[in-house]
Motif scaffolding. Sequence first.
Motif, PDB file in Angstrom:
ATOM      1  N   THR A  56     -27.509  33.114  78.437  1.00  0.00           N
ATOM      2  CA  THR A  56     -29.144  33.416  78.339  1.00  0.00           C
ATOM      3  C   THR A  56     -29.527  31.791  78.764  1.00  0.00           C
ATOM      4  OG1 THR A  56     -29.114  35.283  77.292  1.00  0.00           O
ATOM      5  CG2 THR A  56     -31.143  34.124  77.665  1.00  0.00           C
ATOM      6  N   LEU A  57     -29.174  30.954  77.767  1.00  0.00           N
ATOM      7  CA  LEU A  57     -29.786  29.482  77.738  1.00  0.00           C
ATOM      8  C   LEU A  57     -29.370  28.627  78.833  1.00  0.00           C
ATOM      9  CD1 LEU A  57     -29.512  28.690  73.675  1.00  0.00           C
ATOM     10  CD2 LEU A  57     -31.662  29.167  75.082  1.00  0.00           C
ATOM     11  N   ILE A  58     -28.109  28.842  79.117  1.00  0.00           N
ATOM     12  CA  ILE A  58     -27.523  28.470  80.471  1.00  0.00           C
ATOM     13  C   ILE A  58     -28.358  28.708  81.633  1.00  0.00           C
ATOM     14  CG2 ILE A  58     -25.290  27.967  81.937  1.00  0.00           C
ATOM     15  CD1 ILE A  58     -24.981  26.484  79.498  1.00  0.00           C
ATOM     16  N   ASN A  92     -38.195  34.266  71.947  1.00  0.00           N
ATOM     17  CA  ASN A  92     -38.363  35.599  72.637  1.00  0.00           C
ATOM     18  C   ASN A  92     -37.130  35.820  73.974  1.00  0.00           C
ATOM     19  OD1 ASN A  92     -40.658  36.353  71.373  1.00  0.00           O
ATOM     20  ND2 ASN A  92     -41.989  35.268  72.789  1.00  0.00           N
ATOM     21  N   ARG A  93     -36.945  34.590  74.447  1.00  0.00           N
ATOM     22  CA  ARG A  93     -35.718  34.692  75.535  1.00  0.00           C
ATOM     23  C   ARG A  93     -34.392  35.062  74.939  1.00  0.00           C
ATOM     24  NH1 ARG A  93     -36.193  29.604  78.154  1.00  0.00           N
ATOM     25  NH2 ARG A  93     -37.531  30.429  79.647  1.00  0.00           N
ATOM     26  N   ILE A  94     -34.035  34.890  73.711  1.00  0.00           N
ATOM     27  CA  ILE A  94     -32.730  35.255  73.092  1.00  0.00           C
ATOM     28  C   ILE A  94     -32.806  36.517  72.123  1.00  0.00           C
ATOM     29  CG2 ILE A  94     -32.007  32.920  73.448  1.00  0.00           C
ATOM     30  CD1 ILE A  94     -32.165  32.709  70.445  1.00  0.00           C
ATOM     31  N   SER A  95     -34.081  36.970  72.139  1.00  0.00           N
ATOM     32  CA  SER A  95     -34.432  38.139  70.880  1.00  0.00           C
ATOM     33  C   SER A  95     -33.311  39.345  71.081  1.00  0.00           C
ATOM     34  CB  SER A  95     -35.695  38.430  70.528  1.00  0.00           C
ATOM     35  OG  SER A  95     -36.258  38.905  71.860  1.00  0.00           O
ATOM     36  N   GLY A  96     -33.124  39.633  72.499  1.00  0.00           N
ATOM     37  CA  GLY A  96     -32.312  40.579  72.648  1.00  0.00           C
ATOM     38  C   GLY A  96     -30.850  40.383  72.543  1.00  0.00           C
TER      39      GLY A  96
END
Length: 135
Positions: free
Chosen positions: A82-84, A68-72
Motif C-alpha cells: 500500500t505504501l509503495i 488511514n491508508r493502511i488501517s485495513g
Amino acid sequence: MEHYIKSTDYECWVIIQKGPLAITVTDSDGNSAVKSEESYVEADYRKVEKNSKAMSILQYGIGEQDINRISGCTSAKDIWDTLILAYEGMSQVKKQRNDLLMQQYEMFNMMKDESINYLSCRFSSIVNELKGQGR
C-alpha cells in the motif's frame, strides 16, 4: 526504511517482502492445511509474532496522514504494498517522476541571491531523489 528494518530484524524484512509465514500442519497423507490457533506450539507463535513485529515497525515509521491508508491492512506485506503504491505510484507515474527529476538535474543552475549551502542542498535533494528512483 528498508535499511532500518533489515538492521532491526532481517526476518521481518523477508516477511514484508514475501508475506506472513504460513502456519500449516501436514496430515498422514501428506496434505497441508492451515493450523488452528488452538494447536499452536511455541515456534508457531514466534512465526505469528514476526508478522506483528513487522507491522509494528512499519506503523511506527509512517506519519499520521498514512494511518488511514493502511488501517485495513492485515499483514506487513499489505502495508508495504500500500505504501509503495502511494509513494512510488504505478509505472507511468514513476516514469513521469523520473523524467521531471532528470530535467531538474540537467537544467540545474544557481539562482540569483542563492547561497552555496542552499545550492548544495537543492542539488543533493535532486540527486538523492534520482537514486531513490533507481537512476
